[in-house]
Design an enzyme around this catalytic site. Structure first.
Site, mmCIF file in Angstrom:
data_model
loop_
_atom_site.group_PDB
_atom_site.id
_atom_site.type_symbol
_atom_site.label_atom_id
_atom_site.label_comp_id
_atom_site.label_asym_id
_atom_site.label_seq_id
_atom_site.Cartn_x
_atom_site.Cartn_y
_atom_site.Cartn_z
ATOM 1 N N ASN A 28 0.866 -1.193 0.000
ATOM 2 C CA ASN A 28 0.000 0.000 0.000
ATOM 3 C C ASN A 28 0.905 1.246 0.000
ATOM 4 O O ASN A 28 0.804 2.132 0.841
ATOM 5 C CB ASN A 28 -0.953 0.006 1.207
ATOM 6 C CG ASN A 28 -2.052 1.046 1.028
ATOM 7 O OD1 ASN A 28 -2.294 1.868 1.888
ATOM 8 N ND2 ASN A 28 -2.689 1.041 -0.122
ATOM 9 N N HIS A 30 2.817 4.510 -0.254
ATOM 10 C CA HIS A 30 2.441 5.930 -0.294
ATOM 11 C C HIS A 30 3.720 6.773 -0.219
ATOM 12 O O HIS A 30 4.835 6.218 -0.183
ATOM 13 C CB HIS A 30 1.448 6.266 0.826
ATOM 14 C CG HIS A 30 1.882 5.821 2.198
ATOM 15 N ND1 HIS A 30 3.008 6.293 2.813
ATOM 16 C CD2 HIS A 30 1.347 4.914 3.052
ATOM 17 C CE1 HIS A 30 3.133 5.739 4.006
ATOM 18 N NE2 HIS A 30 2.147 4.874 4.168
ATOM 19 N N HIS A 33 6.496 5.706 2.139
ATOM 20 C CA HIS A 33 7.395 4.638 1.664
ATOM 21 C C HIS A 33 8.352 5.189 0.604
ATOM 22 O O HIS A 33 9.527 4.827 0.573
ATOM 23 C CB HIS A 33 6.594 3.499 1.018
ATOM 24 C CG HIS A 33 5.638 2.816 1.943
ATOM 25 N ND1 HIS A 33 4.281 2.913 1.826
ATOM 26 C CD2 HIS A 33 5.868 2.010 3.017
ATOM 27 C CE1 HIS A 33 3.695 2.206 2.768
ATOM 28 N NE2 HIS A 33 4.624 1.650 3.506
ATOM 29 N N GLN A 57 2.775 -10.502 12.885
ATOM 30 C CA GLN A 57 2.800 -9.307 13.720
ATOM 31 C C GLN A 57 1.404 -8.758 14.025
ATOM 32 O O GLN A 57 1.269 -7.709 14.650
ATOM 33 C CB GLN A 57 3.690 -8.227 13.095
ATOM 34 C CG GLN A 57 3.163 -7.592 11.831
ATOM 35 C CD GLN A 57 4.238 -6.781 11.120
ATOM 36 O OE1 GLN A 57 5.231 -7.320 10.632
ATOM 37 N NE2 GLN A 57 4.079 -5.463 11.070
ATOM 38 N N GLY A 144 11.350 3.829 8.860
ATOM 39 C CA GLY A 144 10.814 5.164 9.139
ATOM 40 C C GLY A 144 10.726 5.427 10.633
ATOM 41 O O GLY A 144 10.474 4.520 11.427
ATOM 42 N N ASP A 147 7.320 4.623 12.940
ATOM 43 C CA ASP A 147 7.220 3.469 13.841
ATOM 44 C C ASP A 147 8.492 3.443 14.679
ATOM 45 O O ASP A 147 9.382 2.609 14.460
ATOM 46 C CB ASP A 147 7.061 2.171 13.026
ATOM 47 C CG ASP A 147 5.754 2.155 12.264
ATOM 48 O OD1 ASP A 147 4.705 2.033 12.894
ATOM 49 O OD2 ASP A 147 5.788 2.304 11.032
ATOM 50 N N GLN A 150 9.565 0.345 16.683
ATOM 51 C CA GLN A 150 10.021 -0.692 15.742
ATOM 52 C C GLN A 150 11.464 -0.417 15.309
ATOM 53 O O GLN A 150 12.308 -1.318 15.267
ATOM 54 C CB GLN A 150 9.084 -0.710 14.533
ATOM 55 C CG GLN A 150 9.591 -1.495 13.347
ATOM 56 C CD GLN A 150 8.552 -1.586 12.228
ATOM 57 O OE1 GLN A 150 7.639 -2.387 12.315
ATOM 58 N NE2 GLN A 150 8.693 -0.774 11.184
ATOM 59 N N SER A 182 0.213 7.065 6.630
ATOM 60 C CA SER A 182 0.119 5.670 7.078
ATOM 61 C C SER A 182 -0.894 4.966 6.193
ATOM 62 O O SER A 182 -1.887 5.572 5.770
ATOM 63 C CB SER A 182 -0.365 5.640 8.533
ATOM 64 O OG SER A 182 -0.892 4.365 8.843
ATOM 65 N N ARG A 184 -2.958 2.982 7.185
ATOM 66 C CA ARG A 184 -4.226 2.900 7.932
ATOM 67 C C ARG A 184 -5.046 4.178 7.819
ATOM 68 O O ARG A 184 -6.226 4.176 8.192
ATOM 69 C CB ARG A 184 -3.951 2.552 9.398
ATOM 70 C CG ARG A 184 -3.387 1.139 9.541
ATOM 71 C CD ARG A 184 -3.364 0.633 10.961
ATOM 72 N NE ARG A 184 -3.103 -0.795 11.013
ATOM 73 C CZ ARG A 184 -1.901 -1.360 11.177
ATOM 74 N NH1 ARG A 184 -0.831 -0.595 11.322
ATOM 75 N NH2 ARG A 184 -1.766 -2.667 11.204
HETATM 76 O O1 PAF Z 1 6.763 -1.238 9.120
HETATM 77 C C1 PAF Z 1 6.300 -2.165 8.432
HETATM 78 O O2 PAF Z 1 5.742 -1.939 7.372
HETATM 79 C C2 PAF Z 1 6.421 -3.595 8.940
HETATM 80 O O3 PAF Z 1 6.311 -3.659 10.320
HETATM 81 C C3 PAF Z 1 7.692 -4.298 8.444
HETATM 82 C C4 PAF Z 1 8.944 -3.644 8.979
HETATM 83 C C5 PAF Z 1 7.718 -4.306 6.925
HETATM 84 C C6 PAF Z 1 7.705 -5.744 8.932
HETATM 85 O O4 PAF Z 1 6.605 -6.459 8.471
#
Ligand code: PAF
Length: 278
Positions: A28, A30, A33, A57, A144, A147, A150, A182, A184
């Protein structure tokens, strides 16, 4: 751009190639990314992007099934960029048998903030990222700051396992009204979309309160922001001022340690997260 789905073919194609810069995504695609991909391009010529919606996840009741899957449109967007290869495995390619070996990040990092509300999230992310690193063998990976937890967890995982990969952080990309991009955001109704930038305004307010007034009663600041969100119809999960380096609670006497404020809240059926460095 080469498009590959099997791990074997990916390995065959990338064998002997050095200096791969890798951007893992769930698709998806955008502008957020694309900014990661453009940053990746500044670090090397061989940019590999992955698209895989990683079931590991997502918790029960989360949006795995309805997560936007837009591969054809994603491919068109990636073809406009300097992407060398797209790795888009199927579930069967990525997990031909149940993934019983998994990565468990340290408890205090894995089950705080996001991890408190999404208990499977960071094990699932760390496991898939470890597997993707093993497949792609990049020299650099781009994540990024949107997150942020993460980013910290993946970076520490790479350091602790001495993986020969550098984790590079990219700034959050926002719409003109401040809403962080995002996948979402597509779930928001028009009225929720106009309310959504409140999240960023609250982060900015907290940042300026800490910076301009030197206010150190962080619990009071967090509670007041929490209350504001509730009054505006949100269901906040957390608003937390933490140390930027490791997301632990700040020490009140250490005035110059870099901080970050992180937020997660549900608006209607959509859960949004954001953060701002202080
Ligand atoms: O940030 C994301 O899009 C996901 O958490 C990732 C790092 C691709 C892992 O599935």
């Amino acid at each position: 751009m080469k498009i590959i789905s099997s791990i074997k073919e990916l390995r065959d194609q990338l064998r002997g190639q050095r200096g791969i810069v890798f951007v893992p995504t769930m698709g998806n695609i955008h502008e957020g990314h694309l900014s990661l991909i453009r940053l990746a391009g500044q670090h090397g010529e061989r940019v590999v992007v992955s698209i895989f919606v990683n079931q590991l996840q997502f918790g029960p009741g989360e949006d795995f099934v309805k997560y936007p899957r837009t591969l054809d449109r994603d491919i068109e967007k990636l073809q406009q960029e300097n992407v060398y290869m797209l790795f888009a495995p199927t579930e069967q390619d990525m997990y031909p048998s149940p993934q019983e070996y998994q990565i468990y990040p340290p408890h205090d990092l894995c089950y705080t903030l996001e991890g408190k509300f999404r208990t499977r999230f960071f094990c699932g992310v760390s496991t898939v990222v470890m597997k993707l690193i093993s497949c792609v063998q990049p020299r650099i990976m781009v994540f990024g700051k949107k997150d942020y937890q993460q980013l910290i967890i993946v970076r520490q995982m790479c350091e602790q396992f001495a993986l020969p990969v550098e984790v590079c952080a990219a700034e959050t990309i926002r719409d003109a009204d401040g809403l962080a991009l995002s996948s979402r955001n597509t779930y928001l109704t028009p009225s929720e979309r106009s309310e959504a930038p409140t999240l960023f305004r609250i982060l900015q307010h907290i940042r300026s309160t800490v910076l301009t007034t030197g206010h150190r009663d962080f619990t009071k600041i967090e509670l007041s922001a929490f209350q504001t969100l509730i009054e505006r119809g949100w269901q906040p999960d957390y608003i937390a001022i933490r140390k930027r380096a490791n997301l632990r609670l700040p020490q009140l006497h250490k005035e110059h340690e870099p901080l970050i404020v992180l937020i997660a809240a549900q608006l209607g059926k959509t859960r949004l997260i954001d953060n701002l460095e202080i």
